[in-house]
Design a protein around this motif. Structure first.
Motif, short mmCIF file in Angstrom:
data_model
loop_
_atom_site.label_atom_id
_atom_site.label_comp_id
_atom_site.label_asym_id
_atom_site.label_seq_id
_atom_site.Cartn_x
_atom_site.Cartn_y
_atom_site.Cartn_z
N LEU A 380 -11.45 2.78 -17.58
CA LEU A 380 -12.55 2.27 -18.40
C LEU A 380 -12.03 1.38 -19.53
O LEU A 380 -12.62 0.33 -19.82
CB LEU A 380 -13.33 3.47 -18.96
CG LEU A 380 -14.53 3.22 -19.88
CD1 LEU A 380 -15.57 4.32 -19.68
CD2 LEU A 380 -14.12 3.19 -21.35
N ALA A 381 -10.94 1.77 -20.15
CA ALA A 381 -10.45 1.05 -21.33
C ALA A 381 -9.85 -0.31 -21.00
O ALA A 381 -9.62 -1.11 -21.91
CB ALA A 381 -9.39 1.90 -22.06
N GLN A 382 -9.61 -0.57 -19.72
CA GLN A 382 -9.05 -1.87 -19.34
C GLN A 382 -10.10 -2.87 -18.86
O GLN A 382 -9.75 -3.99 -18.48
CB GLN A 382 -8.00 -1.70 -18.22
CG GLN A 382 -6.67 -1.13 -18.68
CD GLN A 382 -6.70 0.37 -18.80
OE1 GLN A 382 -7.32 1.06 -18.01
NE2 GLN A 382 -6.03 0.90 -19.82
N GLN A 383 -11.36 -2.48 -18.85
CA GLN A 383 -12.40 -3.35 -18.27
C GLN A 383 -13.10 -4.19 -19.34
O GLN A 383 -13.29 -3.73 -20.46
CB GLN A 383 -13.42 -2.49 -17.53
CG GLN A 383 -12.82 -1.52 -16.53
CD GLN A 383 -11.80 -2.15 -15.60
OE1 GLN A 383 -12.03 -3.22 -15.03
NE2 GLN A 383 -10.66 -1.49 -15.46
N PRO A 384 -13.56 -5.40 -18.99
CA PRO A 384 -13.25 -6.13 -17.77
C PRO A 384 -11.88 -6.80 -17.88
O PRO A 384 -11.33 -6.91 -18.98
CB PRO A 384 -14.37 -7.18 -17.71
CG PRO A 384 -14.67 -7.45 -19.16
CD PRO A 384 -14.48 -6.14 -19.87
N ILE A 385 -11.35 -7.24 -16.76
CA ILE A 385 -10.01 -7.81 -16.74
C ILE A 385 -10.08 -9.33 -16.54
O ILE A 385 -10.47 -9.80 -15.48
CB ILE A 385 -9.15 -7.16 -15.65
CG1 ILE A 385 -8.99 -5.67 -15.95
CG2 ILE A 385 -7.77 -7.83 -15.57
CD1 ILE A 385 -8.25 -4.89 -14.88
N TYR A 386 -9.73 -10.07 -17.57
CA TYR A 386 -9.62 -11.53 -17.48
C TYR A 386 -8.17 -11.93 -17.24
O TYR A 386 -7.88 -12.70 -16.33
CB TYR A 386 -10.16 -12.17 -18.76
CG TYR A 386 -11.58 -11.79 -19.08
CD1 TYR A 386 -12.63 -12.21 -18.27
CD2 TYR A 386 -11.88 -10.99 -20.18
CE1 TYR A 386 -13.94 -11.85 -18.56
CE2 TYR A 386 -13.18 -10.62 -20.47
CZ TYR A 386 -14.21 -11.05 -19.66
OH TYR A 386 -15.51 -10.69 -19.95
N ASP A 387 -7.27 -11.39 -18.04
CA ASP A 387 -5.83 -11.61 -17.86
C ASP A 387 -5.19 -10.22 -17.77
O ASP A 387 -5.13 -9.50 -18.77
CB ASP A 387 -5.25 -12.39 -19.04
CG ASP A 387 -3.74 -12.61 -18.93
OD1 ASP A 387 -3.10 -11.97 -18.08
OD2 ASP A 387 -3.20 -13.44 -19.70
N PRO A 388 -4.72 -9.82 -16.60
CA PRO A 388 -4.20 -8.45 -16.46
C PRO A 388 -2.98 -8.18 -17.34
O PRO A 388 -2.77 -7.03 -17.74
CB PRO A 388 -3.84 -8.36 -14.97
CG PRO A 388 -3.71 -9.76 -14.50
CD PRO A 388 -4.66 -10.56 -15.32
N VAL A 389 -2.20 -9.21 -17.65
CA VAL A 389 -1.03 -8.99 -18.50
C VAL A 389 -1.48 -8.70 -19.94
O VAL A 389 -0.93 -7.82 -20.61
CB VAL A 389 -0.06 -10.20 -18.44
CG1 VAL A 389 1.10 -10.01 -19.42
CG2 VAL A 389 0.48 -10.37 -17.04
N SER A 390 -2.49 -9.42 -20.41
CA SER A 390 -3.04 -9.11 -21.73
C SER A 390 -3.60 -7.69 -21.78
O SER A 390 -3.41 -6.96 -22.76
CB SER A 390 -4.13 -10.12 -22.10
OG SER A 390 -3.57 -11.36 -22.44
N GLN A 391 -4.30 -7.29 -20.72
CA GLN A 391 -4.84 -5.93 -20.68
C GLN A 391 -3.72 -4.89 -20.67
O GLN A 391 -3.86 -3.82 -21.26
CB GLN A 391 -5.75 -5.73 -19.46
CG GLN A 391 -6.99 -6.61 -19.45
CD GLN A 391 -7.87 -6.42 -20.66
OE1 GLN A 391 -7.54 -6.87 -21.75
NE2 GLN A 391 -8.99 -5.73 -20.48
#
Length: 439
Positions: A380-391
């Protein structure tokens, strides 16, 4: 002749090779054969290759295993023993007395095992250790299947396992000879700091390091007080002294470096040294701030380390990397300093370069060792994902580490250790805690 099958094919949602910089590959596969990366290709192409085992990794980011470029592994058993104190008080009045009383081979074995397990669960495939009884730490690394640089501690006074610097070096040379063909362990020299090692010992280490092509790993310019005292006593800054003695070079790993003036920077650039930045330990001990962005812009290789658990108090390299990225922006006064992709590079390929391993690990490239970590970004805390490295850097913790392979061998599967007993490690640590607290 038919193609040899891949031993393992990993199919993540995102693959971040780190080299080339800033690249994110979506829906690609990574194939492993004989412990090395044998394939990186789009999913459809990867699935056409013969394979012995295939792992689907939906919503996972596949990256090089993290590299903790500085720590004192066995100090996990001193975690929290002397918190909220300045460096020299912490060291002279608490840590060194505790080490003198408690540190033996059993302490180092149990503390190092605990540290290795914590790091594996945090996605660390390789670490540098600077502590006593290095031969015991090397045994722990060998048994656990992880990769490491083990440094031989050298100080001017007796330490656990060595009555003097001469004995430490003699044992270190034997360890170097015993392990020179080991596939996962490198031996380096670890003179503690400029203020604890004399010129003659440093010159001896320089000669030995040159002969053996070995790294030199040292605390340098950790505090302003250290630098000021050196100038007062010797008339030169510690880094300038090390340059005069010939220690600086591509194999030199300067840990901390919170105090850097223009002349220091020029020396680091001229000699192509690496810096190992330990932001959380430096913050906790109020040691100062390493100017990471300034070093980065000057072309200095900056890696990242946790330091020991007695001054951090964890070995969470992903968390350390987030702190490094945020702190770099504050120190530089620029929100663009050390972006997420650069921070991940600092925790992987830059660490490999600092340890002299960049040709073997630190990035996902064909032919390199299959040191690979899978981060689960489905939460939940990683959503939504635009740049996975930033997340990963800004919105994730080490609890998202799902799998880890070192040389193609899986050491973490679905968050569980495959070669170490977590319950036993906790029990052994609690026994040590009870013994130390009782005294």
């Amino acid at each position: 002749m038919p193609e040899a099958p891949l031993d393992l094919l990993l199919l993540p949602t995102w693959l971040v090779p780190v080299e080339p910089a800033g690249v994110v590959l979506r829906d690609h596969g990574l194939g492993i054969r004989d412990g090395r990366i044998a394939l990186i290709a789009p999913r459809a192409e990867a699935l056409r290759h013969p394979v012995k085992e295939m792992r689907e990794l939906p919503q996972c980011l596949l990256a090089p295993g993290l590299i903790n470029a500085h720590g004192h592994a066995a100090m996990t058993l001193l975690r929290g023993i002397a918190d909220d104190l300045p460096l020299m008080t912490w060291l002279h009045e608490h840590i060194w007395p505790a080490e003198g009383k408690w540190v033996d081979e059993d302490f180092v074995r149990d503390g190092t095992d605990l540290a290795i397990a914590e790091q594996i669960k945090g996605g660390v495939s390789c670490f540098s250790d600077m502590y006593f009884y290095p031969q015991t730490a090397a045994e722990c690394v060998h048994n656990a299947g992880v990769r490491a640089q083990i440094t031989v501690p050298v100080l001017d006074f007796p330490v656990p396992g060595a009555l003097n610097a001469a004995e430490a070096l003699r044992k270190g040379l034997q360890l170097f000879d015993d392990l020179k063909q080991h596939p996962r362990i490198r031996i380096a020299f670890g003179p503690h700091a400029p203020y604890t090692v004399s010129d003659d010992k440093l010159e001896q280490i320089r000669v030995l390091a040159d002969e053996l092509d070995a790294g030199i790993h040292m605390h340098v310019h950790e505090t302003a007080q250290e630098v000021a005292e050196a100038v007062s006593k010797h008339g030169e800054r510690p880094l300038a002294r090390l340059a005069r003695l010939g220690l600086l070079g591509p194999r030199f790993q300067a840990v901390h470096m919170t105090q850097i003036d223009d002349e220091d920077l020029a020396l680091l650039v001229e000699h192509n040294c690496s810096i190992v930045h330990c932001p959380e330990s430096n913050l906790k001990l109020a040691s100062g701030f390493c100017p990471v962005e300034r070093l980065w812009q000057a072309g200095v290789n900056v890696a990242i380390g946790t330091d020991g658990a007695a001054s951090n108090n964890d070995l969470d390299l992903l968390g350390e990397t987030r702190t490094a990225a945020l702190l770099a922006k504050a120190v530089a006064g620029s929100a663009t300093a050390l972006n997420a992709h650069s921070a991940l590079r600092m925790a992987t390929l830059n660490g490999a370069r600092a340890l002299g391993l960049e040709s073997q690990t630190g990035s996902l490239e064909l032919g390199k060792l299959a040191d690979v970590v899978a981060f689960d970004l489905s939460g939940l805390a990683q959503q939504p994902i635009y740049d996975p490295v930033s997340q990963l850097i800004y919105a994730s913790g080490r609890d998202c580490v799902k799998h880890l392979w070192v040389g193609g061998k899986q050491l973490l599967d679905e968050g569980r250790l495959t070669r170490m007993d977590e319950g036993e490690l906790i029990a052994r640590a609690r026994e040590w805690g009870a013994r130390i607290a009782s005294k």
